[in-house]
Motif scaffolding. Structure first.
Motif, PDB file in Angstrom:
ATOM      1  N   TRP A  77      40.721  20.997  31.701  1.00  0.00           N
ATOM      2  CA  TRP A  77      40.810  21.490  30.324  1.00  0.00           C
ATOM      3  C   TRP A  77      40.141  20.524  29.354  1.00  0.00           C
ATOM      4  CZ3 TRP A  77      41.708  26.342  29.446  1.00  0.00           C
ATOM      5  CH2 TRP A  77      42.436  27.079  30.362  1.00  0.00           C
ATOM      6  N   ASP A  78      39.984  19.277  29.757  1.00  0.00           N
ATOM      7  CA  ASP A  78      39.323  18.277  28.912  1.00  0.00           C
ATOM      8  C   ASP A  78      37.816  18.298  29.150  1.00  0.00           C
ATOM      9  OD1 ASP A  78      41.594  17.201  27.714  1.00  0.00           O
ATOM     10  OD2 ASP A  78      41.913  15.767  29.338  1.00  0.00           O
ATOM     11  N   ARG A 117      28.106  13.301  33.898  1.00  0.00           N
ATOM     12  CA  ARG A 117      27.621  12.000  34.362  1.00  0.00           C
ATOM     13  C   ARG A 117      26.112  11.962  34.518  1.00  0.00           C
ATOM     14  NH1 ARG A 117      29.592  11.539  40.560  1.00  0.00           N
ATOM     15  NH2 ARG A 117      28.433   9.620  40.385  1.00  0.00           N
ATOM     16  N   TYR A 118      25.462  13.131  34.535  1.00  0.00           N
ATOM     17  CA  TYR A 118      24.008  13.183  34.714  1.00  0.00           C
ATOM     18  C   TYR A 118      23.248  13.447  33.412  1.00  0.00           C
ATOM     19  CZ  TYR A 118      25.498  13.509  39.541  1.00  0.00           C
ATOM     20  OH  TYR A 118      26.097  13.259  40.746  1.00  0.00           O
ATOM     21  N   CYS A 119      23.710  14.415  32.616  1.00  0.00           N
ATOM     22  CA  CYS A 119      22.937  14.789  31.423  1.00  0.00           C
ATOM     23  C   CYS A 119      23.608  14.414  30.110  1.00  0.00           C
ATOM     24  CB  CYS A 119      22.631  16.291  31.440  1.00  0.00           C
ATOM     25  SG  CYS A 119      24.065  17.342  31.082  1.00  0.00           S
ATOM     26  N   GLY A 120      24.899  14.097  30.130  1.00  0.00           N
ATOM     27  CA  GLY A 120      25.596  13.673  28.932  1.00  0.00           C
ATOM     28  C   GLY A 120      26.170  14.786  28.075  1.00  0.00           C
ATOM     29  N   VAL A 121      25.890  16.047  28.414  1.00  0.00           N
ATOM     30  CA  VAL A 121      26.423  17.178  27.658  1.00  0.00           C
ATOM     31  C   VAL A 121      27.840  17.467  28.157  1.00  0.00           C
ATOM     32  CG1 VAL A 121      26.120  19.626  27.127  1.00  0.00           C
ATOM     33  CG2 VAL A 121      24.125  18.129  27.295  1.00  0.00           C
ATOM     34  N   ASP A 122      28.757  17.747  27.244  1.00  0.00           N
ATOM     35  CA  ASP A 122      30.149  17.993  27.618  1.00  0.00           C
ATOM     36  C   ASP A 122      30.286  19.131  28.624  1.00  0.00           C
ATOM     37  OD1 ASP A 122      31.030  15.960  26.024  1.00  0.00           O
ATOM     38  OD2 ASP A 122      31.950  17.239  24.503  1.00  0.00           O
ATOM     39  N   THR A 123      31.217  18.937  29.569  1.00  0.00           N
ATOM     40  CA  THR A 123      31.509  19.943  30.582  1.00  0.00           C
ATOM     41  C   THR A 123      32.983  19.895  30.955  1.00  0.00           C
ATOM     42  OG1 THR A 123      30.961  20.762  32.792  1.00  0.00           O
ATOM     43  CG2 THR A 123      30.880  18.381  32.484  1.00  0.00           C
ATOM     44  N   HIS A 124      33.496  21.040  31.363  1.00  0.00           N
ATOM     45  CA  HIS A 124      34.856  21.123  31.889  1.00  0.00           C
ATOM     46  C   HIS A 124      34.860  20.962  33.405  1.00  0.00           C
ATOM     47  CE1 HIS A 124      36.860  22.388  28.183  1.00  0.00           C
ATOM     48  NE2 HIS A 124      35.746  23.061  27.924  1.00  0.00           N
ATOM     49  N   LEU A 125      33.696  20.971  34.018  1.00  0.00           N
ATOM     50  CA  LEU A 125      33.587  20.881  35.472  1.00  0.00           C
ATOM     51  C   LEU A 125      33.724  19.439  35.947  1.00  0.00           C
ATOM     52  CD1 LEU A 125      30.644  23.358  36.077  1.00  0.00           C
ATOM     53  CD2 LEU A 125      33.082  23.741  36.479  1.00  0.00           C
ATOM     54  N   ARG A 126      34.245  19.299  37.166  1.00  0.00           N
ATOM     55  CA  ARG A 126      34.400  17.990  37.797  1.00  0.00           C
ATOM     56  C   ARG A 126      33.837  18.058  39.206  1.00  0.00           C
ATOM     57  NH1 ARG A 126      35.236  17.499  33.164  1.00  0.00           N
ATOM     58  NH2 ARG A 126      37.004  16.523  32.136  1.00  0.00           N
ATOM     59  N   ASP A 127      33.207  16.965  39.640  1.00  0.00           N
ATOM     60  CA  ASP A 127      32.669  16.935  40.995  1.00  0.00           C
ATOM     61  C   ASP A 127      33.792  16.627  41.986  1.00  0.00           C
ATOM     62  OD1 ASP A 127      33.109  14.166  40.873  1.00  0.00           O
ATOM     63  OD2 ASP A 127      30.987  13.678  40.700  1.00  0.00           O
TER      64      ASP A 127
END
Length: 67
Positions: free
Chosen positions: A18-19, A24-34
């Motif tokens: 939710w956060d 880690r690659y492009c710096g744009v916010d994401t809700h996804l996690r590796d």
């Protein structure tokens, strides 16, 4: 195989948070996690894997590390 990057399966709810945090690659916010729970877009992670695979293949073929 078409030579494209491997497709990662991120359907598991463990790849969502939710956060929103910077990828880690492009710096744009994401809700996804590796898989290590680090913020990453699926497309960015696939591109990084493709680059790593190409570098490993080059190292294997030439015997030289690339920087």
């Amino acid at each position: 195989m078409t030579g494209s990057a491997p497709l990662l399966d991120w359907r598991s709810p463990g790849h969502w948070s939710w956060d929103a945090k910077p990828c880690r690659y492009c710096g744009v916010d994401t809700h996804l996690r590796d898989s290590k729970r680090k913020p990453a877009h699926k497309v960015c992670a696939e591109q990084a894997l493709a680059i790593q695979a190409a570098e490993a293949a080059d190292t294997y073929q030439t015997g030289h590390l690339t920087a």
